[in-house]
Design an enzyme around this catalytic site. Structure first.
Site, PDB file in Angstrom:
ATOM      1  N   GLY A 158      10.962 -52.646   7.455  1.00  0.00           N
ATOM      2  CA  GLY A 158      10.197 -53.867   7.715  1.00  0.00           C
ATOM      3  C   GLY A 158       9.531 -54.433   6.485  1.00  0.00           C
ATOM      4  O   GLY A 158       8.814 -55.439   6.583  1.00  0.00           O
ATOM      5  N   LYS A 202       2.549   9.884  -1.428  1.00  0.00           N
ATOM      6  CA  LYS A 202       1.451  10.327  -0.561  1.00  0.00           C
ATOM      7  C   LYS A 202       1.823  11.569   0.242  1.00  0.00           C
ATOM      8  O   LYS A 202       1.438  11.715   1.414  1.00  0.00           O
ATOM      9  CB  LYS A 202       0.993   9.189   0.358  1.00  0.00           C
ATOM     10  N   ASP A 229       0.813  -1.222   0.000  1.00  0.00           N
ATOM     11  CA  ASP A 229       0.000   0.000   0.000  1.00  0.00           C
ATOM     12  C   ASP A 229       0.843   1.268   0.000  1.00  0.00           C
ATOM     13  O   ASP A 229       0.429   2.301   0.531  1.00  0.00           O
ATOM     14  CB  ASP A 229      -0.958   0.000   1.205  1.00  0.00           C
ATOM     15  N   LYS A 259       2.184   1.856  -5.404  1.00  0.00           N
ATOM     16  CA  LYS A 259       2.875   1.494  -6.645  1.00  0.00           C
ATOM     17  C   LYS A 259       1.917   1.445  -7.828  1.00  0.00           C
ATOM     18  O   LYS A 259       2.186   2.012  -8.892  1.00  0.00           O
ATOM     19  CB  LYS A 259       3.572   0.140  -6.449  1.00  0.00           C
ATOM     20  N   SER A 260       0.802   0.747  -7.662  1.00  0.00           N
ATOM     21  CA  SER A 260      -0.149   0.620  -8.766  1.00  0.00           C
ATOM     22  C   SER A 260      -0.762   1.963  -9.131  1.00  0.00           C
ATOM     23  O   SER A 260      -0.988   2.259 -10.310  1.00  0.00           O
ATOM     24  CB  SER A 260      -1.248  -0.385  -8.393  1.00  0.00           C
ATOM     25  N   SER A 282      15.494 -45.211   1.430  1.00  0.00           N
ATOM     26  CA  SER A 282      15.596 -44.144   0.422  1.00  0.00           C
ATOM     27  C   SER A 282      14.222 -43.556   0.114  1.00  0.00           C
ATOM     28  O   SER A 282      13.674 -43.768  -0.958  1.00  0.00           O
ATOM     29  CB  SER A 282      16.279 -44.645  -0.855  1.00  0.00           C
ATOM     30  N   GLY A 317      10.950 -55.879   3.983  1.00  0.00           N
ATOM     31  CA  GLY A 317      11.614 -57.096   3.543  1.00  0.00           C
ATOM     32  C   GLY A 317      12.750 -56.858   2.574  1.00  0.00           C
ATOM     33  O   GLY A 317      13.213 -57.791   1.908  1.00  0.00           O
ATOM     34  N   LYS A 318      13.234 -55.634   2.490  1.00  0.00           N
ATOM     35  CA  LYS A 318      14.292 -55.288   1.539  1.00  0.00           C
ATOM     36  C   LYS A 318      15.554 -56.106   1.784  1.00  0.00           C
ATOM     37  O   LYS A 318      16.114 -56.713   0.860  1.00  0.00           O
ATOM     38  CB  LYS A 318      14.631 -53.784   1.645  1.00  0.00           C
TER      39      LYS A 318
END
Length: 638
Positions: free
Chosen positions: A480, A175, A43, A46-47, A551, A482-483
């Site tokens: 868990g 302003k 505010d 800018k615009s 991973s 099973g890898k």
């Protein structure tokens, strides 16, 4: 009047209009173009300022003006019929909130110059949008609400503008009508800003008191500020000098955007010249390869040129058949840019998710795109005090200095010397979202001192001695799942088949190689990176490498895949539902995680990202370990 006379008059009128249009286009064709941004806190006006510039420069059509007046009445504008901000704040959300969210680009022109202005958002949440707008700007208009003075966003945007390399800065104290055009308050704001500007390296700027709403000192000098002896804003924008010759005076650099090969008789390299000048006969060097040649032609759509300079898009033809492709940089032969793969850089983080040190991102610099990993920041910058603060990561809109490494050497120059070869963005490999903008400072000395040693015994020789094709069997899945069980059975069967293998297990490597790493997201990424590097060395030795790691993140599994030769990475998803894996809980880890005794546990308080297209998927609710082994072996050795 006859019909023929009417037609003749109409044709004459049309011809006059066409002539006027041609004259207008010729008049504007040769005007210089100034790109600038308006920035500052929320505010600050800018615009409204940009709307006023568009209105005063007569760049609003009658239907736009009528719609603007109607919108202004609905918005309840007081004191005049037009709310100039509505010209720029095009998003419905912006009008509802009275703030700018996106970057709005507008074109206008005066008798002396053409302009492209970017209205950038003031809210801290949208600082990344401001960086986007500033990246191509020649000048920044930093607005300050005269009632509020210098705010945090004023400092942040000033720092970013300076960081990005904008040398022309206008401090517009806006302003002024709301403080009665008080000179003392204006002088105090300028003095406050001057002190801050000097602390961040801004050597000079142009202050001016304005009112975008009332039009004071915008296009003409205001009677309300008789004490101001400067020029109006538009006069300053028209007169500010653009150092267009600065880039042309630098050594020649052109990133290759496209290899132009329309037929077998023509081969050229197209791109936008980033700096310097080039002529037929000049000796040039292609980087990073270092190959040299000579320019034979400079081709454009309008014909061949005797010389091309920075800012022109051209196609260069070489005297020799030199290997050159998109992403390479063509430079003057005797003054090439540096080539390195490790750098210090300043990063502006632009993503909602924080930086994860060690994670691979795409790095786009010029026309080249490479994989880059970012280390933990050396420090983060406090934009209020310029203090260097310790930081382990960078959050949204944070600015920090860090080291980064690319997966291969790239040609570059420090951002201060060359924006094109020094400025980059980081892109998330999974979402393709831009997560950061950065500026390279310099190459790290170790990147210049460490060289790849050529070896006489190749990886192909190692593999042929073992009579097998190297591969990495990458087992991934929940704890868990099973890898390790299946990976161990796979190795036993391969050994019985006289295959040379090595099994890297997640728990085992943490007893030695990765003993120093914990289970934070960053540590898990580094854990996988190290394992990937070890696996790569083992494939170079001709081995079949079997890994069993949770991973959990797709980005890191993809990082390891990219380390390997094509077809050598086989991702195996041991797909076990969380409830089933937790029911097994062989090591009692899920129980500890549920109780809060074990933090950052995958599946409980840390995510697992299952593979989307693994080479092999093993559903352990349907297959026994022995059946899984048979499927994997058949895939590896048909």
């Amino acid at each position: 009047m006859s019909v023929s006379t009417t037609k003749e008059s109409s044709y004459q009128t049309d011809a006059l209009i066409a002539a006027d249009i041609d004259a207008y286009l010729v008049q504007h064709q040769h005007k210089s173009l100034l790109r600038f941004i308006t920035c500052g806190s929320v505010d600050d006006g800018k615009s409204t300022l940009i709307g006023r510039l568009l209105y005063d420069s007569k760049m609003i059509f009658e239907d736009q003006l009528a719609a603007l007046e109607a919108d202004s009445k609905r918005a309840g504008t007081q004191g005049q019929n037009i709310d100039f901000a509505l010209l720029v704040d095009g998003l419905a959300a912006e009008r509802e909130q009275g703030i700018t969210i996106d970057v709005a680009y507008r074109f206008f022109a005066t008798e002396k110059r053409k302009f492209i202005v970017a209205d950038t958002p003031g809210h801290e949440q949208y600082t990344r949008n401001m960086v986007t707008g500033a990246s191509t700007a020649d000048l920044a208009v930093i607005l300050i609400d005269a009632r509020k003075g210098v705010l945090t966003q004023t400092r942040r945007h000033s720092y970013l503008a300076h960081l990005i390399g904008i040398k022309n800065i206008v401090l517009a104290v806006n302003k002024m009508d709301l403080i009665g055009y008080d000179q003392a308050k204006y002088d105090a704001i300028v003095a406050d800003y001057t002190k801050f500007a000097q602390s961040i390296g801004i050597k000079e700027f142009t202050p001016m008191p304005i009112s975008g709403f009332m039009g004071d000192n915008i296009t003409t000098k205001s009677e309300n500020t008789p004490w101001y002896d400067g020029v109006p804003l538009i006069a300053h924008l028209e007169a500010v000098e653009l150092d267009v010759t600065a880039d042309q005076a630098k050594p020649f650099r052109m990133p290759v955007q496209w290899v132009n090969r329309p037929n077998l008789d023509f081969r050229g390299f197209s791109g936008l010249i980033a700096s310097g000048a080039v002529r037929p006969g000049d000796a040039v060097r292609v980087l990073p390869s270092g190959k040299t040649s000579t320019i034979t032609r400079i081709v454009t759509i309008g014909g061949d040129l005797d010389q091309a300079v920075a800012g022109q898009s051209v196609t260069l033809c070489f005297a020799d058949e030199v290997d050159c492709s998109r992403g390479d940089v063509i430079s003057i032969a005797d003054a090439p840019p540096e080539v390195a793969d490790q750098f210090e850089a300043v990063i502006v983080w632009m993503a909602d998710e924080a930086l994860i040190p060690g994670r691979p991102y795409w790095l786009k610099l010029g026309t080249q795109t490479v994989t880059a990993t970012v280390q933990a920041p050396k420090y983060q910058v406090n934009v209020n005090t310029m203090e260097h603060m310790a930081a382990k990561t960078l959050e949204l809109n944070a600015i920090g200095v860090t080291n980064l490494a690319t997966d291969r050497p790239i040609p570059f120059e420090p951002y201060e010397a060359n924006r094109t070869l020094g400025g980059f963005i980081l892109i998330d490999k999974i979402t393709n979202a831009t997560v950061a903008a950065g500026m390279l400072h310099f190459a790290l000395r170790r990147s210049q001192n460490v060289h790849w040693q050529a070896l006489d015994i190749s990886r192909e020789t190692h593999a042929s001695l073992k009579n097998q094709k190297p591969a990495v069997l990458w087992f991934t899945g929940l704890s868990g799942a099973g890898k390790s069980t299946i990976a161990n059975l796979v190795e036993k069967k391969l050994v019985r088949m006289n295959r040379h293998t090595f099994l890297l297990d997640g728990d085992n490597v943490r007893h030695g190689l990765n003993k120093d790493l914990g289970f934070t997201e960053a540590d898990r990424i580094e854990n996988i990176r190290r394992v990937g590097e070890v696996a790569k060395l083992m494939t170079d030795a001709g081995l079949i490498v079997i890994t069993a790691f949770i991973s959990p993140f797709r980005a890191e599994r993809q990082m390891v895949r990219e380390m390997m030769a094509g077809g050598e990475f086989i991702e195996i998803h041991i797909d076990t539902p969380l409830a089933e894996a937790e029911a097994r809980d062989v090591k009692g880890l899920y129980k500890k995680a549920r109780s809060g005794a074990l933090k950052n546990f995958t599946g409980i308080d840390s995510p697992y990202e299952p593979p989307q297209t693994p080479e092999i998927r093993i559903d352990t609710t349907k297959l026994t370990p022995e059946q899984a082994v048979d499927i994997i072996i058949e895939r590896l050795i048909p």
